[in-house]
Design an enzyme around this catalytic site. Structure first.
Site, PDB file in Angstrom:
ATOM      1  N   CYS B  87     -27.523 -22.310 -22.455  1.00  0.00           N
ATOM      2  CA  CYS B  87     -27.100 -21.039 -21.747  1.00  0.00           C
ATOM      3  C   CYS B  87     -27.160 -20.073 -22.673  1.00  0.00           C
ATOM      4  O   CYS B  87     -28.118 -19.392 -23.023  1.00  0.00           O
ATOM      5  CB  CYS B  87     -25.616 -21.655 -21.274  1.00  0.00           C
ATOM      6  SG  CYS B  87     -24.820 -20.378 -20.205  1.00  0.00           S
ATOM      7  N   HIS B 223     -25.842 -26.857 -18.657  1.00  0.00           N
ATOM      8  CA  HIS B 223     -25.122 -27.381 -19.819  1.00  0.00           C
ATOM      9  C   HIS B 223     -24.960 -28.882 -19.549  1.00  0.00           C
ATOM     10  O   HIS B 223     -24.076 -29.499 -19.218  1.00  0.00           O
ATOM     11  CB  HIS B 223     -23.528 -26.693 -19.381  1.00  0.00           C
ATOM     12  CG  HIS B 223     -23.392 -25.443 -19.648  1.00  0.00           C
ATOM     13  ND1 HIS B 223     -22.968 -24.977 -21.021  1.00  0.00           N
ATOM     14  CD2 HIS B 223     -23.347 -24.578 -18.897  1.00  0.00           C
ATOM     15  CE1 HIS B 223     -22.826 -23.588 -21.007  1.00  0.00           C
ATOM     16  NE2 HIS B 223     -22.988 -23.136 -19.744  1.00  0.00           N
ATOM     17  N   GLU B 225     -23.675 -30.533 -21.969  1.00  0.00           N
ATOM     18  CA  GLU B 225     -22.396 -31.150 -22.721  1.00  0.00           C
ATOM     19  C   GLU B 225     -21.563 -31.117 -21.684  1.00  0.00           C
ATOM     20  O   GLU B 225     -20.530 -31.852 -22.178  1.00  0.00           O
ATOM     21  CB  GLU B 225     -22.045 -30.193 -23.837  1.00  0.00           C
ATOM     22  CG  GLU B 225     -21.370 -28.686 -23.513  1.00  0.00           C
ATOM     23  CD  GLU B 225     -22.381 -27.683 -23.066  1.00  0.00           C
ATOM     24  OE1 GLU B 225     -23.433 -28.216 -22.723  1.00  0.00           O
ATOM     25  OE2 GLU B 225     -21.849 -26.740 -22.846  1.00  0.00           O
TER      26      GLU B 225
END
Lengths: 772, 261, 165
Positions: B87, B223, B225
């Protein structure tokens, strides 16, 4: 400023000329306590501390009279910036609820952003990690005479919320939006924040034990103080007049989520330091009333006095002492800590996190705690404030007059429309029912990686904030201004009931409530009556719906806020007691959404339909009527519904659940089918779920409380037994089908036969059209 | 095996990124931007996480790209160590010239433009879940090392500027030819429809992530994560058991480090 | 005609401060760059005889009076001397300019507004014999991403106008 010996009109003139809002009587009482004429900075300090916003001078007696604030799970009630309830033996949830209505009407973006900025500070300063926010919003009629202004406000508010919340890195997990012409000139921007903290790591907002004897430091952290927001507190407590908007603009604060992001990380290091060193500190955010409010309240709460020196404060320029004391510069905190830790604390902020280099901010020691009982401020070597600290923070009380408002509303005489499909499409695309997706796509729900149920998926948001722990925290907000217009009492009661139902509908147990009470001018007896009625109503619900597992114990209200003067010369807002409910689910894996799951599952209703369409979407959108039969809370039945739903989800009997609210049974069932992409349909028979004499449109659109549950067909009997065990009547409405149609019949005759793809199109386009 | 999660002022995904690193079996720590940059060399791999570094001032990623720590990161990348930008991290790597890898600024991540039926339906910030198709070969990049060609992965995006554009002629074709396009936005059956909501931000040819020619530097807008546990995936109640798809990115990084030793 | 609406912050401009800080601390312009200031510029093409009524509406919509001040000129840009003005705008489609235009035309009904362009004017206070060359360098190395932005150093003409004041 001379007060003693001057006539009332002279004092009044001098106060107004100086820009001080307090009454002559208030000024005289200060002079009497001091035994001399107060200084100008003293008057400004008292004015800020005794404002409605800081002192709750009109509302405190009513709140104390009605609201239940204690309970077996309460760790800290509404005494500091946020309330705290226990999740389990180790973890707690911290919650705070505020309004930022007036600033947002004037400058929507900055007003809404600083609203979030303030509320997350309130939660963080308890030592907590802020894990979610929610935003209950009320705007005017987007198709009414003030449409341009309303849309400008709505757009700015949504931008302010996402730009601040997303940059800060706190997910926005819940909220609601209601459009109502009574908000044309006074929008409501309420904000809720929740955090998590371990019980033994809570930090208090008061000078700790021994702070006076030990000469503890007072350390100001954050943005250099300027004149921004000066008078913001006073401003939040006075009715808005159009011509004053321009001058009021100076009262709005400038948000800085970037600095806040860095401050939160530095604060984490501070919390770690005090944990490791085993020292107790005081920690508080600076909000309304600025430096004076934060410092004096912390000193007074610890039973100490303090001496402060404005020359030590980092500032953005030269300002008079009263400005430095009460300016509402954003992104600031105050620490009270032992002098032996001074160097390390300053190093955390000024070196490790390089506040000066990265963000033009700083931490400075600005004074010390003393054993005397005075609040003393020096500026350029001169003592400019020297007052008894408890007197300054004690505030004043007013007994406001209360007189019932004459509400001239009646039930309309209506002819049921022929084409119920057309009625459904109109309601689904109406601004108050349409999908909120257009707005919540601006909200970063995924940051922190805790999201389990997101906006739009169910009646409440759910996060799983602690890795390795299975519990989830649910959050929902509610308040219906149209009910408030008819009956402030039932508006308060239904707001609590619905917020609790929302949380229960994902399987979580309501654990605590907060309230933000938004009303008109309390000096008007009718407005004050509305406030009292709504407060009484929400208190009755909280007391009579019970904390599950503790019969007779109320669901505690641990935090709240009162916002008066939400009125313009054109009129006051509809009474708006906004409620937030936090629920806990011990195993978040068990939580359910509202979306239909499988064809052939059965759909059950609990909660009988009554002739309660007062304030309903059906009356307003289809007939342009308000009506009078507002939905009431049948406390025994409501409690049973909430508790039965929680148990049904816990036992895996309910695989989806949705509460009945705006638009009644017909809209709520359709929402279960169109909440996500359309895969399944419904075939329902509604005769029998209300009196036989009720007309079919009333059965369909009554907004009486109720809950819809989806159950696998082979477990339907079990669910029925469970519901009966709560002395409730289970209504078997019909089944989930694999055809994308909503069919609702009465005595076998179709009332609605709606194509769900078309329904979803109508539902998903309505909001964007309203605020574009 | 130690990973530095590089934190700039305004970063806001460092904690969940560190969780993902550890969950994939690596050690890691958050590396504050103003630490002595030479300490960065002690790490085996690097992640530049998401957020709003310097509040996106001037334009997303550019101010962070001038920090001394980035010069050191370039040297470490030149040694072949893996770097993943997520990002805002991707934006920083583009502004620093580390991606697509010429050292020049060959790309921009411009404001999102959502186009449907030839009409712009929305602009700017958007948060939602997307499906990514792995476009390259296994072992092509440090963050896709373990992924099969054509693998589909569900991950969220949350950004206002992820619309990948270039003024350099032929660059997009070149990236595709060299298998440097690692992820594209696609629908649930794996087709990269160039229309909102599949192409969620208007990115050129649905590109969601690219690597440098050597493959040790990867940048992606989604993302991973936030998708390392299956419970994080929507909708709740209808998802496969086991770890989330995002974990493969971090496990890939680990494997990449293991084989390059 | 072209309405030039220049807007600047009356509160501290964190973005300009960050740019200056980056130039001085990170990019070797210490002693060269004295200050950096920024203005937003809306260039609005309007089909109208007397523009000032229209200007009042536009200013109310586009300027946040709580934190911004503005200056309006017709056709010519009246820039002061003392700095090198670098105009930076998008060469790809500018969504914010389009939405500003939509607000003016659709929401406020200002149908005289035909076209809205948006850019930043970076005012670089440079201490050097070759101020424009330095400004070029700063524009290329920091102020623009060439894949979406373009820049223009507003040279003599604009400043000559400024000096006429």
């Amino acid at each position: 400023m001379k007060i003693i010996g001057l006539a009332d009109d002279e004092v009044d003139k001098d106060l107004r000329a100086a820009g001080i809002g307090m009454s002559v009587a208030e000024a005289r009482s200060i002079a009497a306590v001091l035994g001399r004429d107060p200084t100008l900075p003293e008057l400004f300090n008292y004015d800020a501390m005794w404002s409605e916003h800081c002192s709750y001078k009109s509302s405190r007696a009513t709140l104390k009279e009605f609201l239940p604030t204690d309970g077996p799970n309460v760790v800290m009630g509404p005494v500091e910036d946020a309330g705290i309830v226990a999740i389990d033996d180790e973890w707690c949830v911290v919650i705070s609820h505020e309004s930022h209505n007036h600033p947002s009407q004037i400058l929507p973006n900055e007003g809404a952003a600083t609203g979030i900025g303030g509320i997350v500070r309130d939660v963080n300063c308890m030592g907590a990690k802020v894990v979610a926010t929610a935003d209950p919003l009320r705007f005017g009629d987007p198709y009414g005479p003030s449409a341009n202004k309303v849309r400008w406000v709505a757009e700015g508010v949504v931008d302010g919320i996402w730009q601040y919340g997303d940059a800060l890195g706190v997910p926005i997990m819940a909220g609601d939006i209601v459009f109502d012409e009574s908000f044309d000139n006074n929008c409501l921007v309420n904000v809720v924040a929740i955090g998590v903290v371990k019980k033994d790591e809570i930090i208090r907002s008061r000078a700790p034990l021994g702070a006076g004897e030990g000469g503890y430091d007072v350390i100001l952290v954050g943005k250099p103080t300027d004149s921004s927001g000066l008078g913001g507190v006073v401003f939040a407590s006075e009715a808005l007049r159009e011509e004053e908007e321009a001058t009021n603009r100076g009262a709005v604060q400038i948000p800085d989520p970037f600095l806040k992001n860095i401050l939160f990380k530095a604060n984490e290091d501070l919390f770690r330091l005090v944990r490791e060193e085993g020292v107790e500190i005081g920690f508080k955010d600076l909000g309304g009333g600025g430096f004076t409010c934060a410092s004096s309240e912390m000193g007074a709460a610890g039973g100490f006095g303090m001496e402060l020196d404005l020359d030590l404060m980092h500032t953005a320029g030269e300002f008079p002492p009263e400005v430095l004391c009460i300016a509402e510069t954003q992104e600031r905190f105050l620490i009270i800590s032992p002098p032996e830790h001074r160097e390390r604390i300053l190093e955390i902020y000024n070196k490790d996190w390089d506040l000066p280099g990265a963000a033009g901010a700083k931490a400075s020691v600005v004074g010390k705690i003393c054993t005397h009982d005075r609040y003393i401020v020096r500026d350029k070597g001169e003592k400019v404030i020297d007052v008894p600290i408890q007197h300054l923070t004690g505030g004043i009380r007013y007994e406001r007059e209360s007189k019932p408002r004459k509400i001239d509303l009646f039930e309309p005489d209506l002819v049921m429309p022929e084409d119920m499909n057309a009625v459904m499409l109109k309601l689904l695309s109406s601004p108050n029912i349409a999908s909120r997706e257009h707005v919540y796509r601006y909200y970063d729900t995924e940051v922190q990686g805790n999201a389990r149920i997101r906006p739009g998926e169910a009646d409440a948001g759910l996060i799983v904030p602690v890795r390795g722990k299975g519990f989830g925290i649910a959050l929902a907000v509610d308040s219906n201004p149209f009910y408030g217009r008819i009956s402030p009492y039932w508006a308060g009661a239904t707001a609590v009931a619905e917020a609790m139902r929302n949380v229960a509908c994902i399987g979580a147990t309501p654990s605590t409530l907060t309230d933000c009470l938004n009303f008109g001018n309390p000096e008007k007896p009718e407005a004050f009556w509305e406030f009292r009625e709504a407060t009484r109503g929400l208190a009755d619900s909280a007391k009579r719906l019970w904390l599950k597992g503790y019969p007779g114990q109320p669901v505690p209200i641990v935090s709240g806020n009162v916002s008066f003067y939400n009125e313009a010369p054109e009129g006051s807002i509809d009474p708006s007691p906004v409620v937030a409910c936090v629920g806990i689910i011990s195993d978040a894996e068990k939580a359910v959404t509202m979306e239909l799951k499988e064809a052939k599952d059965r759909i059950y209703l609990i909660g009988r339909r009554y002739d309660e369409l007062g304030g309903s979407e059906y009356y307003r959108e289809i007939f342009n009527e308000t009506g009078a039969n507002v939905p009431q809370v049948r406390f025994e039945e409501e409690r049973a519904m909430i508790h039965a739903t929680i148990d049904a989800i816990d036992r895996g009997l309910a695989v989806s659940a949705h509460d009945i609210s705006n638009g009644g049974l017909a809209i709520s069932t359709s929402e279960m089918a169109i909440a996500q992409e359309v895969r399944l349909g419904l075939d329902l028979e509604i005769d029998g779920c209300g009196d036989a004499s009720l007309s079919s449109d009333r059965l369909l659109f009554s907004e009486s409380s109720g809950i819809l549950l989806e159950v696998p067909a082979n477990r339907a009997k079990e669910l029925e037994e469970l519901i009966r065990g709560f002395n409730l009547e289970p209504f078997d409405l019909g089944s989930v089908t694999d055809e994308a149609k909503l069919v609702i019949k009465r005595r076998g005759a179709p009332l609605i036969d709606l194509d769900l793809a078309e329904a979803r199109d109508a539902w998903t386009s309505g909001l964007e059209e309203a605020i574009e | 095996m130690r990973i530095a999660v590089i934190q700039f002022p305004g970063t806001n995904c460092e904690h969940e990124t560190l969780v993902a690193v550890r969950d994939a079996g690596m050690d890691g720590e958050i590396f504050r931007w103003n630490r002595p940059e030479q300490e960065l060399s002690e790490f085996d791999g690097y992640i530049v996480p998401g957020g709003f570094s310097y509040q996106d001032r001037l334009r997303a990623g550019v101010i962070a790209s001038k920090e001394p720590v980035m010069a050191t990161l370039k040297e470490e990348a030149a040694e072949g160590k893996p770097v993943i930008g997520i990002c805002n991290g991707f934006q920083i790597l583009v502004e620093s010239g580390m991606l697509p890898g010429s050292g020049e600024i060959d790309l921009a991540l411009a404001q999102n433009v959502m186009v449907k039926g030839g009409r712009i339906v929305r602009r700017g910030y958007y948060c939602g879940w997307t499906t990514l198709r792995h476009e390259s070969l296994p072992r092509r990049s440090c963050g896709s090392f373990l992924l099969d060609g054509g693998a589909l992965l569900q991950m969220p995006i949350a950004h206002a500027e992820g619309n990948l554009v270039t003024a350099k002629e032929g660059l997009i074709q070149e990236l595709a030819d060299e298998d440097q396009v690692i992820f594209r936005y696609c629908n649930s059956s794996g087709t990269a429809v160039d229309e909102f909501p599949v192409n969620v931000n208007g990115s050129t040819e649905n590109i969601a992530g690219i690597c440098n020619p050597e493959g040790n530097v990867l940048g992606m807008m989604p993302h991973p994560e936030r998708a390392i546990f299956s419970w994080q995936l929507p909708p709740p109640g209808r998802r496969p058991p086991g770890p989330g798809p995002g974990r493969m990115v971090f496990e890939s990084m680990r494997r990449f480090i293991e084989v390059s030793r | 005609m072209r309405i030039n609406l220049r807007i600047w912050l009356k509160i501290p401009d964190a973005e300009a401060a960050t740019v200056k800080n980056t130039l001085v601390r990170r990019m070797g312009f210490e002693g060269v760059i004295d200050d950096v200031r920024r203005e937003r510029l809306y260039s609005i093409e309007a089909d109208v005889g007397n523009p000032w009524r229209l200007v009042k509406h536009i200013v109310r919509e586009l300027v946040n009076e709580n934190k911004e001040e503005c200056l309006v000129s017709i056709d010519e840009l009246d820039l002061d001397d003392g700095y090198v003005p670098v105009k930076v705008g998008l060469h790809i489609e500018d969504g914010e300019a389009i939405s500003a235009k939509n607000r003016l035309v659709r929401r406020l009904g200002l149908s005289a507004v035909k076209r809205v362009e948006r850019s930043n004017i970076w005012k670089l206070y440079i201490r050097s014999d070759e101020r424009e060359a330095v400004a070029e360098e700063i524009a290329r190395k920091l102020l623009i991403n060439p894949n979406k932005d373009s820049y223009e150093i507003l040279r003599a003409r604009a400043r000559a106008v400024g000096m006429r004041q």
